[in-house]
Design a protein around this motif. Structure first.
Motif, PDB file in Angstrom:
ATOM      1  N   LYS A   1       0.807  -1.306   0.077  1.00 60.40           N
ATOM      2  CA  LYS A   1      -0.077  -0.064   0.048  1.00 60.40           C
ATOM      3  C   LYS A   1       0.948   1.409  -0.081  1.00 60.40           C
ATOM      4  CE  LYS A   1      -0.576   0.431   5.166  1.00 60.40           C
ATOM      5  NZ  LYS A   1      -1.681   0.469   6.246  1.00 60.40           N
ATOM      6  N   ALA A   2       2.258   1.101   0.312  1.00 57.81           N
ATOM      7  CA  ALA A   2       2.891   2.271   0.489  1.00 57.81           C
ATOM      8  C   ALA A   2       3.698   2.303  -0.873  1.00 57.81           C
ATOM      9  CB  ALA A   2       4.013   2.183   1.491  1.00 57.81           C
ATOM     10  N   VAL A   3       3.509   1.621  -1.917  1.00 57.73           N
ATOM     11  CA  VAL A   3       4.171   1.689  -3.133  1.00 57.73           C
ATOM     12  C   VAL A   3       3.386   2.473  -3.920  1.00 57.73           C
ATOM     13  CG1 VAL A   3       5.442   0.404  -4.967  1.00 57.73           C
ATOM     14  CG2 VAL A   3       5.582  -0.565  -2.707  1.00 57.73           C
ATOM     15  N   THR A   4       3.615   3.821  -4.284  1.00 58.13           N
ATOM     16  CA  THR A   4       2.651   4.396  -5.312  1.00 58.13           C
ATOM     17  C   THR A   4       3.697   5.038  -6.201  1.00 58.13           C
ATOM     18  OG1 THR A   4       3.590   6.432  -3.812  1.00 58.13           O
ATOM     19  CG2 THR A   4       1.502   5.368  -3.336  1.00 58.13           C
ATOM     20  N   CYS A   5       4.974   4.674  -6.655  1.00 54.68           N
ATOM     21  CA  CYS A   5       5.514   5.132  -7.971  1.00 54.68           C
ATOM     22  C   CYS A   5       5.320   4.468  -9.133  1.00 54.68           C
ATOM     23  CB  CYS A   5       7.221   5.085  -7.446  1.00 54.68           C
ATOM     24  SG  CYS A   5       7.679   3.623  -7.187  1.00 54.68           S
ATOM     25  N   PRO A   6       5.554   4.711 -10.342  1.00 56.85           N
ATOM     26  CA  PRO A   6       5.321   4.022 -11.532  1.00 56.85           C
ATOM     27  C   PRO A   6       6.015   2.810 -11.222  1.00 56.85           C
ATOM     28  CG  PRO A   6       5.875   6.290 -12.078  1.00 56.85           C
ATOM     29  CD  PRO A   6       5.859   6.182 -10.395  1.00 56.85           C
TER      30      PRO A   6
END
Length: 470
Positions: free
Chosen positions: A215-220
């Motif tokens: 849930k904390a991985v928001t980069c492309p």
């Protein structure tokens, strides 16, 4: 074929025969390196997998350097010298090495992307949840072991149960997990694998695949995985990819490769996908930041495509599973996306569903209206609504209804909807109205038809339809 088992004495004997750099003691071909312009704005960190080294990326780092990127090919702690070192290397030591390498690159370069292979993909995923990254490339990432037909137990349980009795397993350098068997010996890795190190790797994979990490991985994110990967489970990678809430992600499934995709038959396709992904990151990060474009392309999408944006706009702070809704995969359901190029900037869905208290047929619910903030006030919400309404413009339809967020009531009223309830609370989400729009064919009444909304621009009265309906 039964694996060849060994003793520590055998491991030491074979290890002594491995060619090494006399100055460093590192296996030939395994040394870390940095190539490409030192003053480049863009940099990529390569993180290899279990028992491997930077050689496992073949010539991809060189191709990035030739394209103007600074490429840092690291050597994980416990690797490149002896499998005996790896056996006692803790997961946290390897993770901290990755995080520190990212942070070091960040000091000298504007854009930093990580390329992770196998266990390196799992480490890179955890790192992306802890430190800022501009992109994450997962090459055959290890989030679980591929289960073979002859396994009597799930592979993780099998390894855990046998590890007290089996310390070392031989990995034949002539039989690397590639379909191009003729190049197997060019791939540098440990030929002896420790069961203790295997358990460490399983712990890394489990941590990387945990919901609190993803849930904390928001980069492309770019995922490259072979559908016949004999080592890292494609199913596990598919599940993890679906749970990552990034709004910009792409999955590429390879049909003629095994685990070491950078060396295998589709290596050129892999390189092209990586270079294209990085080029887009570079262009997007350094393009001027004017107001968002005035138009977007609306087209049908699948529920899986809609969920990351639903999560970001409508279910922030909730489990990703909260974006999986009843009816998502029914044939009668339609999902629409608004695209700027190939970036999804808005979504909406329409389902066969009766409002509470109604009977009979002919009811559709519009749900999941969500538009990225930078696209507010550009007519995207109205265009998505029009797509949904046009989809159900057919005989027998009585009305389209929705649970509209209170702040978006004016938006739906301009689309011809009328509130049919007092304001009510949806627990954990906020205040709503039930609103309906009737079709002109319904009992001949004077309800307006659905052809008059092409000029609606969302947000005209200060409402925020970037998160308009649930």
């Amino acid at each position: 074929m039964m694996p060849l088992l060994g003793t520590t004495r055998r491991v030491r004997r074979d290890d002594a025969r491995v060619p090494r750099d006399p100055a460093t003691g590192i296996m030939v071909g395994a040394a870390p390196r940095s190539i490409g312009p030192e003053d480049a704005r863009v940099a990529a960190l390569f993180v290899h997998g279990f028992g491997g080294c930077g050689n496992n990326f073949h010539n991809l780092p060189d191709r990035l350097a030739a394209a103007g990127w600074r490429a840092r090919v690291m050597l994980l702690p416990g690797h490149g010298r002896s499998p005996l070192d790896f056996e006692t290397t803790r997961a946290e030591v390897m993770l901290q090495a990755v995080v520190q390498a990212i942070q070091a690159l960040r000091k000298s370069h504007e854009i930093v992307v990580t390329v992770g292979h196998s266990m390196g993909g799992a480490l890179a995923t955890i790192a992306a949840s802890q430190t800022p990254l501009d992109g994450l490339i997962l090459g055959a990432p290890y989030f679980g072991i591929t289960r073979q037909w002859y396994y009597v137990l799930p592979p993780e349980r099998l390894i855990a149960s046998l590890s007290p009795f089996i310390r070392w397993v031989y990995a034949d350098p002539a039989r690397q997990p590639v379909k191009r068997r003729e190049i197997s010996r060019e791939i540098v890795s440990y030929c002896w694998r420790s069961s203790r190190a295997g358990i460490t790797a399983m712990g890394i994979a489990a941590r990387a695949a945990a919901p609190e990490t993803l849930k904390a991985v928001t980069c492309p994110v770019l995922l490259l995985h072979a559908i016949q990967d004999s080592i890292a489970s494609p199913d596990a990678a598919r599940c993890v990819f679906g749970e990552i809430p990034s709004l910009w992600k792409r999955a590429v499934w390879l049909e003629n490769s095994d685990h070491v995709i950078f060396w295998d038959h589709e290596r050129e396709k892999v390189a092209e996908e990586v270079l294209s992904f990085l080029d887009r990151i570079d262009r997007n990060m350094h393009a001027p930041a004017p107001a968002a474009p005035q138009t977007a392309i609306i087209r049908r999408i699948g529920a899986t495509e809609a969920r990351p944006l639903r999560h970001a706009m409508l279910r922030q702070g909730k489990p990703f599973a909260s974006t999986v809704w009843t009816g998502d995969d029914e044939e009668s359901t339609a999902h629409f996306g608004a695209f700027d190029g190939d970036v999804l900037v808005g979504v909406a869905s329409i389902y066969v569903a009766r409002p509470p208290g109604e009977t009979g047929n002919g009811f559709f619910q519009m749900r999941g209206m969500a538009v990225m903030p930078e696209w507010r006030g550009k007519g995207i919400g109205a265009a998505l609504s029009r797509a949904c309404l046009d989809h159900v413009r057919q005989p027998g339809v009585q009305c389209v209804w929705c649970n509209a967020r209170a702040h978006a009531r004016g938006f739906y009223e301009r689309l011809g909807f009328k509130a049919t309830t007092d304001m009510f609370e949806i627990e954990g989400i906020g205040p709503h109205y039930q609103m309906r729009r009737y079709t002109s064919s319904w009992d001949g009444s004077d309800r307006s038809d659905m052809s008059d909304i092409s000029d609606i621009s969302d947000g005209a009265d200060g409402s925020d339809p970037s998160d308009a309906s649930d």
